[in-house]
Scaffold this motif. Sequence first.
Motif, PDB file in Angstrom:
ATOM      1  N   THR A 100       0.814  -1.065   0.046  1.00  0.00           N
ATOM      2  CA  THR A 100      -0.188   0.155  -0.120  1.00  0.00           C
ATOM      3  C   THR A 100       1.244   1.304   0.030  1.00  0.00           C
ATOM      4  O   THR A 100       0.103   2.252  -0.487  1.00  0.00           O
ATOM      5  N   GLU A 101       1.816   1.215   0.699  1.00  0.00           N
ATOM      6  CA  GLU A 101       3.002   2.381   0.579  1.00  0.00           C
ATOM      7  C   GLU A 101       3.975   2.434  -0.020  1.00  0.00           C
ATOM      8  O   GLU A 101       5.033   3.369   0.095  1.00  0.00           O
ATOM      9  N   GLY A 102       4.822   1.108  -0.089  1.00  0.00           N
ATOM     10  CA  GLY A 102       5.242   0.905  -0.874  1.00  0.00           C
ATOM     11  C   GLY A 102       7.271   1.202  -0.262  1.00  0.00           C
ATOM     12  O   GLY A 102       8.353   1.091  -0.357  1.00  0.00           O
ATOM     13  N   ILE A 103       6.513   1.052   0.800  1.00  0.00           N
ATOM     14  CA  ILE A 103       7.914   0.763   2.110  1.00  0.00           C
ATOM     15  C   ILE A 103       8.110  -0.666   2.573  1.00  0.00           C
ATOM     16  O   ILE A 103       7.241  -1.147   3.640  1.00  0.00           O
ATOM     17  N   ILE A 104       8.630  -0.841   2.862  1.00  0.00           N
ATOM     18  CA  ILE A 104       9.302  -2.340   3.522  1.00  0.00           C
ATOM     19  C   ILE A 104       9.894  -2.260   4.296  1.00  0.00           C
ATOM     20  O   ILE A 104      11.144  -1.708   4.837  1.00  0.00           O
ATOM     21  N   PRO A 105       8.844  -2.622   5.683  1.00  0.00           N
ATOM     22  CA  PRO A 105       8.804  -2.517   6.854  1.00  0.00           C
ATOM     23  C   PRO A 105      10.661  -2.956   7.518  1.00  0.00           C
ATOM     24  O   PRO A 105      10.586  -4.560   7.433  1.00  0.00           O
ATOM     25  N   ALA A 106      11.080  -3.342   8.589  1.00  0.00           N
ATOM     26  CA  ALA A 106      11.648  -4.410   9.553  1.00  0.00           C
ATOM     27  C   ALA A 106      10.898  -5.035   9.928  1.00  0.00           C
ATOM     28  O   ALA A 106      10.108  -4.782  10.152  1.00  0.00           O
ATOM     29  N   GLY A 139      13.023   0.589  10.971  1.00  0.00           N
ATOM     30  CA  GLY A 139      13.920   0.390  10.181  1.00  0.00           C
ATOM     31  C   GLY A 139      13.506  -0.453   9.426  1.00  0.00           C
ATOM     32  O   GLY A 139      11.813  -0.473   9.092  1.00  0.00           O
ATOM     33  N   ARG A 140      13.952  -0.174   8.365  1.00  0.00           N
ATOM     34  CA  ARG A 140      13.927  -1.001   6.709  1.00  0.00           C
ATOM     35  C   ARG A 140      13.845  -2.629   6.780  1.00  0.00           C
ATOM     36  O   ARG A 140      15.005  -2.859   7.872  1.00  0.00           O
ATOM     37  N   GLY A 141      13.278  -2.959   5.807  1.00  0.00           N
ATOM     38  CA  GLY A 141      13.220  -4.553   6.070  1.00  0.00           C
ATOM     39  C   GLY A 141      14.517  -5.290   5.252  1.00  0.00           C
ATOM     40  O   GLY A 141      14.511  -6.275   4.342  1.00  0.00           O
ATOM     41  N   ASP A 142      15.144  -4.152   4.410  1.00  0.00           N
ATOM     42  CA  ASP A 142      16.485  -4.952   3.787  1.00  0.00           C
ATOM     43  C   ASP A 142      17.218  -6.203   4.643  1.00  0.00           C
ATOM     44  O   ASP A 142      17.640  -7.394   3.706  1.00  0.00           O
ATOM     45  N   LYS A 143      17.358  -6.329   6.028  1.00  0.00           N
ATOM     46  CA  LYS A 143      17.562  -6.874   6.374  1.00  0.00           C
ATOM     47  C   LYS A 143      16.920  -8.066   6.347  1.00  0.00           C
ATOM     48  O   LYS A 143      17.595  -9.454   6.940  1.00  0.00           O
ATOM     49  N   ASP A 144      15.728  -8.279   6.344  1.00  0.00           N
ATOM     50  CA  ASP A 144      15.190  -9.257   6.303  1.00  0.00           C
ATOM     51  C   ASP A 144      13.989  -9.419   4.762  1.00  0.00           C
ATOM     52  O   ASP A 144      13.724 -10.892   4.599  1.00  0.00           O
ATOM     53  N   MET A 145      14.862  -9.073   3.710  1.00  0.00           N
ATOM     54  CA  MET A 145      14.301 -10.055   2.136  1.00  0.00           C
ATOM     55  C   MET A 145      14.462 -11.600   2.171  1.00  0.00           C
ATOM     56  O   MET A 145      13.572 -12.290   2.018  1.00  0.00           O
ATOM     57  N   ASP A 146      15.418 -12.141   2.873  1.00  0.00           N
ATOM     58  CA  ASP A 146      16.296 -13.563   2.964  1.00  0.00           C
ATOM     59  C   ASP A 146      14.188 -13.846   3.505  1.00  0.00           C
ATOM     60  O   ASP A 146      13.086 -14.799   3.180  1.00  0.00           O
ATOM     61  N   THR A 147      13.828 -13.445   4.631  1.00  0.00           N
ATOM     62  CA  THR A 147      12.907 -13.983   5.489  1.00  0.00           C
ATOM     63  C   THR A 147      11.683 -13.566   4.502  1.00  0.00           C
ATOM     64  O   THR A 147      11.102 -14.606   4.831  1.00  0.00           O
ATOM     65  N   TYR A 148      11.307 -12.663   4.264  1.00  0.00           N
ATOM     66  CA  TYR A 148      10.001 -12.528   3.045  1.00  0.00           C
ATOM     67  C   TYR A 148      10.218 -12.425   2.373  1.00  0.00           C
ATOM     68  O   TYR A 148       9.166 -13.841   1.391  1.00  0.00           O
ATOM     69  N   LYS A 149      10.604 -13.274   1.804  1.00  0.00           N
ATOM     70  CA  LYS A 149      11.097 -14.477  -0.014  1.00  0.00           C
ATOM     71  C   LYS A 149      11.244 -15.518   0.507  1.00  0.00           C
ATOM     72  O   LYS A 149      10.070 -16.048  -0.311  1.00  0.00           O
ATOM     73  N   ARG A 150      11.648 -16.012   1.928  1.00  0.00           N
ATOM     74  CA  ARG A 150      10.921 -17.765   2.225  1.00  0.00           C
ATOM     75  C   ARG A 150       9.812 -18.104   2.885  1.00  0.00           C
ATOM     76  O   ARG A 150       9.038 -19.300   2.424  1.00  0.00           O
ATOM     77  N   LEU A 151       9.295 -16.676   3.402  1.00  0.00           N
ATOM     78  CA  LEU A 151       7.632 -16.997   4.088  1.00  0.00           C
ATOM     79  C   LEU A 151       6.860 -16.377   2.988  1.00  0.00           C
ATOM     80  O   LEU A 151       5.440 -17.042   3.588  1.00  0.00           O
ATOM     81  N   LEU A 152       7.133 -14.865   2.647  1.00  0.00           N
ATOM     82  CA  LEU A 152       6.009 -14.576   2.089  1.00  0.00           C
ATOM     83  C   LEU A 152       5.457 -14.786   0.216  1.00  0.00           C
ATOM     84  O   LEU A 152       6.315 -15.288  -0.922  1.00  0.00           O
TER      85      LEU A 152
END
Length: 166
Positions: A118-124, A153-166
């Motif tokens: 909705t906002e284009g913001i990837i949160p931590a 914080g930003r979600g860059d550090k969580d991209m592996d988790t997002y990629k795996r689970l979403l």
Amino acid sequence: MGGGSNAIGLFHAFLRDADVKMVGIEAGGRGNGLGEHAARLGVLQGFTGARPGVLQGTYTYVLQDEDGQIALTHSISAGLDYPAIGPEHAWLADQNRASYAAVSDDEALAAASLLARTEGIIPALESAHALAGLVSRLSGLRKDDLIILNVSGRGDKDMDTYKRLL
Ligand SMILES: Cc1ncc(COP(=O)(O)O)c(C=O)c1O
């Protein structure tokens, strides 16, 4: 809230303003049982294991077993995976000046996805917990309520988790 530093940084400016309601969101992980969550103040929601104790020099609520040994915790978010809580939050909870609740790993993931779409913001993932707490309160809010959400914080550090689970 992990230790709660982001939250207390936002809360402290409003502590004396009784019109401002403050809500801290903890990690509900994958269940209420000890070892499944990191909800130190979530006793009202049925999260077990938190009692007053000392960890790292601080007297506060600590997740611990019957013998007082520090419990293992779980959260999808590494920054929230911590068995104690900053003592100011323990005090604010006891005073009923701030309220605290926990959201699950799955609710945090869904909130991260919502903010990205909705906002284009990837949160931590930590911040996604706060957003999930807000989403769960929407029905109790009015359109003209003013809300500050701490996106810590930003979600860059969580991209592996997002990629795996979403
Ligand atoms: C982005 C982000 N937000 C929140 C936290 C949680 O810590 P605290 O509750 O102390 O602010 C962390 C911890 O690593 C974090 O990385």
